[in-house]
Write a protein that holds these residues in place. Structure first.
Motif, short mmCIF file in Angstrom:
data_model
loop_
_atom_site.label_atom_id
_atom_site.label_comp_id
_atom_site.label_asym_id
_atom_site.label_seq_id
_atom_site.Cartn_x
_atom_site.Cartn_y
_atom_site.Cartn_z
N LYS A 167 5.30 -2.37 -5.06
CA LYS A 167 4.12 -2.53 -4.21
C LYS A 167 4.53 -2.59 -2.73
N LYS A 168 5.62 -3.30 -2.42
CA LYS A 168 6.10 -3.36 -1.03
C LYS A 168 6.51 -1.97 -0.54
N ILE A 173 5.18 2.87 2.69
CA ILE A 173 4.92 4.32 2.82
C ILE A 173 3.54 4.53 3.42
N ILE A 174 2.55 3.77 2.96
CA ILE A 174 1.19 3.92 3.50
C ILE A 174 1.17 3.56 4.98
N MET A 175 1.79 2.46 5.36
CA MET A 175 1.81 2.06 6.78
C MET A 175 2.55 3.09 7.62
N GLY A 176 3.66 3.59 7.14
CA GLY A 176 4.42 4.60 7.88
C GLY A 176 3.61 5.86 8.07
#
Length: 190
Positions: A167-168, A173-176
């Motif tokens: 999950k982290k 990846i989503i934030m990047g």
């Protein structure tokens, strides 16, 4: 008072003369008041007390002025003595250049010794800090070993830790991707 002149200047002499004049006038005025009080047939206790107080204050001011003059004289003597000593040292060095050079070399050596002592102190502190880091590293490694050992003994903890890690990673990846998208949009409209 560290930069006191060798001899009293004109302002100092004028101020001292003014203070002496003021004290003399006060003394004369107190003498007149005393004669007036003595000439009265019935002198009141209040007047006598006030006159005595004026005399005390005058004496106190005289003592303070004498003390101040004495302090200035001592400071002046000290300054003259120090300047005379410096002048004597400079004259001696001018007459004996070999000795002056030897003194300079001794002073340089003492400065070098002081810097070596300071360097030794810093190195000793650095070694002590390095040793503390090693102790902390060993402590953290031991704690990590215990946690991993405890996690491996409890069923299901490994899968839970794995899911948290996945999950982290996914959130990273989503934030990047979001930051990259915002940057591209910013660059496009700029």
């Amino acid at each position: 008072m560290s930069n006191i002149p060798a001899k009293p200047d004109e302002d100092e002499q004028r101020t001292e003369a003014q203070l002496q004049d003021i004290l003399e006038r006060r003394s004369a005025l107190i003498s007149q008041l005393s004669r007036l009080l003595d000439s009265e047939p019935t002198a009141s206790a209040l007047k006598s007390t006030n006159l005595a107080r004026h005399k005390e204050v005058l004496q106190q001011h005289r003592r303070e002025l004498d003390k101040l003059k004495s302090n200035i004289g001592h400071q002046r003597d000290r300054a003259n003595l120090l300047s005379n000593v410096r002048n004597d040292i400079n004259a001696y060095r001018a007459q004996n250049p070999e000795q002056a050079e030897a003194d300079y070399m001794l002073d340089e050596r003492s400065r070098i010794d002081n810097s070596h002592n300071m360097t030794d102190t810093v190195l000793t502190q650095a070694y002590a800090i390095n040793e503390q880091f090693g102790i902390q590293r060993e402590t953290l490694t031991s704690i990590n070993r215990r946690i991993v050992g405890a996690a491996s003994q409890v069923p299901g903890i490994n899968s839970l830790i794995g899911r948290i890690g996945n999950k982290k990673r996914r959130d990273g990846i989503i934030m990047g991707s979001f930051i990259a998208f915002c940057f591209l949009v910013f660059m496009y409209f700029w």
